[in-house]
Design a protein around this motif. Structure first.
Motif, PDB file in Angstrom:
ATOM      1  N   GLU A   1       0.823  -1.209   0.000  1.00 53.20           N
ATOM      2  CA  GLU A   1       0.000   0.000   0.000  1.00 53.20           C
ATOM      3  C   GLU A   1       0.858   1.261   0.000  1.00 53.20           C
ATOM      4  O   GLU A   1       0.557   2.239  -0.706  1.00 53.20           O
ATOM      5  CB  GLU A   1      -0.937  -0.005   1.208  1.00 53.20           C
ATOM      6  N   LEU A   2       1.934   1.272   0.780  1.00 57.65           N
ATOM      7  CA  LEU A   2       2.802   2.448   0.794  1.00 57.65           C
ATOM      8  C   LEU A   2       3.504   2.617  -0.550  1.00 57.65           C
ATOM      9  O   LEU A   2       3.613   3.739  -1.063  1.00 57.65           O
ATOM     10  CB  LEU A   2       3.822   2.342   1.929  1.00 57.65           C
ATOM     11  N   ARG A   3       3.975   1.531  -1.123  1.00 56.99           N
ATOM     12  CA  ARG A   3       4.583   1.616  -2.454  1.00 56.99           C
ATOM     13  C   ARG A   3       3.588   2.169  -3.466  1.00 56.99           C
ATOM     14  O   ARG A   3       3.925   3.032  -4.286  1.00 56.99           O
ATOM     15  CB  ARG A   3       5.074   0.237  -2.892  1.00 56.99           C
ATOM     16  N   ARG A   4       2.352   1.727  -3.398  1.00 58.45           N
ATOM     17  CA  ARG A   4       1.320   2.229  -4.320  1.00 58.45           C
ATOM     18  C   ARG A   4       1.071   3.716  -4.104  1.00 58.45           C
ATOM     19  O   ARG A   4       0.993   4.493  -5.060  1.00 58.45           O
ATOM     20  CB  ARG A   4       0.022   1.462  -4.094  1.00 58.45           C
ATOM     21  N   ASP A   5       0.966   4.130  -2.834  1.00 53.99           N
ATOM     22  CA  ASP A   5       0.642   5.527  -2.551  1.00 53.99           C
ATOM     23  C   ASP A   5       1.768   6.462  -2.970  1.00 53.99           C
ATOM     24  O   ASP A   5       1.518   7.572  -3.458  1.00 53.99           O
ATOM     25  CB  ASP A   5       0.315   5.698  -1.072  1.00 53.99           C
ATOM     26  N   LEU A   6       3.021   6.032  -2.796  1.00 56.12           N
ATOM     27  CA  LEU A   6       4.129   6.841  -3.275  1.00 56.12           C
ATOM     28  C   LEU A   6       4.210   6.820  -4.797  1.00 56.12           C
ATOM     29  O   LEU A   6       4.533   7.839  -5.423  1.00 56.12           O
ATOM     30  CB  LEU A   6       5.443   6.356  -2.657  1.00 56.12           C
ATOM     31  N   SER A   7       3.898   5.685  -5.403  1.00 62.67           N
ATOM     32  CA  SER A   7       3.854   5.619  -6.868  1.00 62.67           C
ATOM     33  C   SER A   7       2.794   6.563  -7.412  1.00 62.67           C
ATOM     34  O   SER A   7       2.990   7.212  -8.453  1.00 62.67           O
ATOM     35  CB  SER A   7       3.565   4.190  -7.332  1.00 62.67           C
ATOM     36  N   ARG A   8       1.676   6.645  -6.704  1.00 60.90           N
ATOM     37  CA  ARG A   8       0.609   7.568  -7.128  1.00 60.90           C
ATOM     38  C   ARG A   8       1.119   9.007  -7.164  1.00 60.90           C
ATOM     39  O   ARG A   8       0.904   9.733  -8.142  1.00 60.90           O
ATOM     40  CB  ARG A   8      -0.592   7.458  -6.192  1.00 60.90           C
ATOM     41  N   VAL A   9       1.824   9.420  -6.110  1.00 61.03           N
ATOM     42  CA  VAL A   9       2.323  10.795  -6.067  1.00 61.03           C
ATOM     43  C   VAL A   9       3.372  11.017  -7.158  1.00 61.03           C
ATOM     44  O   VAL A   9       3.389  12.071  -7.805  1.00 61.03           O
ATOM     45  CB  VAL A   9       2.887  11.121  -4.669  1.00 61.03           C
ATOM     46  N   ILE A  10       4.233  10.039  -7.383  1.00 62.99           N
ATOM     47  CA  ILE A  10       5.215  10.165  -8.461  1.00 62.99           C
ATOM     48  C   ILE A  10       4.518  10.351  -9.801  1.00 62.99           C
ATOM     49  O   ILE A  10       4.895  11.226 -10.600  1.00 62.99           O
ATOM     50  CB  ILE A  10       6.153   8.943  -8.490  1.00 62.99           C
ATOM     51  N   ARG A  11       3.496   9.568 -10.057  1.00 61.50           N
ATOM     52  CA  ARG A  11       2.789   9.698 -11.338  1.00 61.50           C
ATOM     53  C   ARG A  11       2.008  11.008 -11.427  1.00 61.50           C
ATOM     54  O   ARG A  11       1.831  11.549 -12.527  1.00 61.50           O
ATOM     55  CB  ARG A  11       1.856   8.506 -11.548  1.00 61.50           C
ATOM     56  N   GLN A  12       1.542  11.517 -10.305  1.00 59.92           N
ATOM     57  CA  GLN A  12       0.856  12.810 -10.312  1.00 59.92           C
ATOM     58  C   GLN A  12       1.829  13.961 -10.569  1.00 59.92           C
ATOM     59  O   GLN A  12       1.566  14.837 -11.391  1.00 59.92           O
ATOM     60  CB  GLN A  12       0.146  13.033  -8.970  1.00 59.92           C
TER      61      GLN A  12
END
Length: 244
Positions: free
Chosen positions: A101-112
């Motif tokens: 979940e943390l990897r996903r949430d940080l990936s989300r911010v990177i993609r944003q």
């Protein structure tokens, strides 16, 4: 742990994402460098995994700490020219682990944000500076690395992000704070007052801000000497890796 020699950073960076576990982590580790980036016109986004709810030193009600620390971090960011400050939800100070979940949430911010450069904690501990060895820092460092490679650039990782309209993004550079044996120094002499102003914004964390300032100025002067920057200079230090 032996790192490869730091690369020469790119000089055409337009967006940076700075990731940390708690409010004030970035200000201790990199606020002078960040101030110089923003002064040069670089857009910098802060991403804090927690709101620092386990911090503080007095009898302030625990329920108030997250709100206080979020406000302090926004003020600190403004002192160095950062206006985009984001906090993840669902992560508690002192209980951050490397999860999907943390990897996903940080990936989300990177993609944003789509940054060319990410600044994050090193995974490895510097045992000469135990204050930087908080387990939350190390967990965030490892999760940030995983988000940079392979998650954010992989269209098939975290498919829910594609469903949100967030396309893969490849980060080109990773700057590591608090790494053992950093070999890349940044002269922050002209930004030192901004760094101190950022740190002094964290009122709830500092019983003696003057002692903190003296300690930070001494340490920054020592770092500058380590990199041969000359008398009267101050510096921050990093490992700079190519990731793209």
């Amino acid at each position: 742990m032996t790192y490869p020699p730091s690369i020469t950073p790119a000089d055409d960076i337009s967006r940076v994402l700075a990731i940390a576990a708690h409010p004030d982590d970035l200000d201790f580790g990199a606020a002078g460098t960040v101030a110089q980036w923003t002064k040069a016109g670089v857009e910098v986004t802060y991403c804090l995994v927690t709101r620092g709810d386990a911090g503080g030193f007095d009898d302030t009600p625990r329920t108030e700490i997250p709100r206080i620390r979020e406000a302090e971090q926004r003020a600190a960011a403004a002192a160095v020219g950062v206006t985009d400050v984001r906090f993840l939800d669902g992560y508690m100070d002192g209980a951050v682990y490397v999860t999907h979940e943390l990897r996903r949430d940080l990936s989300r911010v990177i993609r944003q944000v789509r940054p060319e450069r990410v600044l994050a904690p090193a995974i490895e501990r510097d045992y000469s500076r135990l204050g930087t060895a908080h387990p939350d820092h190390k967990a965030v460092g490892e999760a940030a690395f995983a988000a940079i490679f392979p998650d954010a650039r992989n269209a098939f990782a975290h498919p829910e992000l594609l469903a949100e309209g967030l396309q893969p993004w490849t980060v080109s550079e990773l700057w590591l704070m608090d790494a053992p044996g950093p070999d890349f120094g940044v002269d922050i002499t002209d930004a030192m007052d901004a760094k101190i102003a950022a740190l002094r914004s964290h009122v709830s964390q500092m019983a003696d801000p003057d002692a903190m300032e003296a300690r930070i100025r001494r340490y920054s002067t020592t770092r500058a000497a380590d990199f041969g920057l000359g008398p009267g200079r101050q510096a921050e230090s990093f490992i700079v890796l190519r990731t793209g």
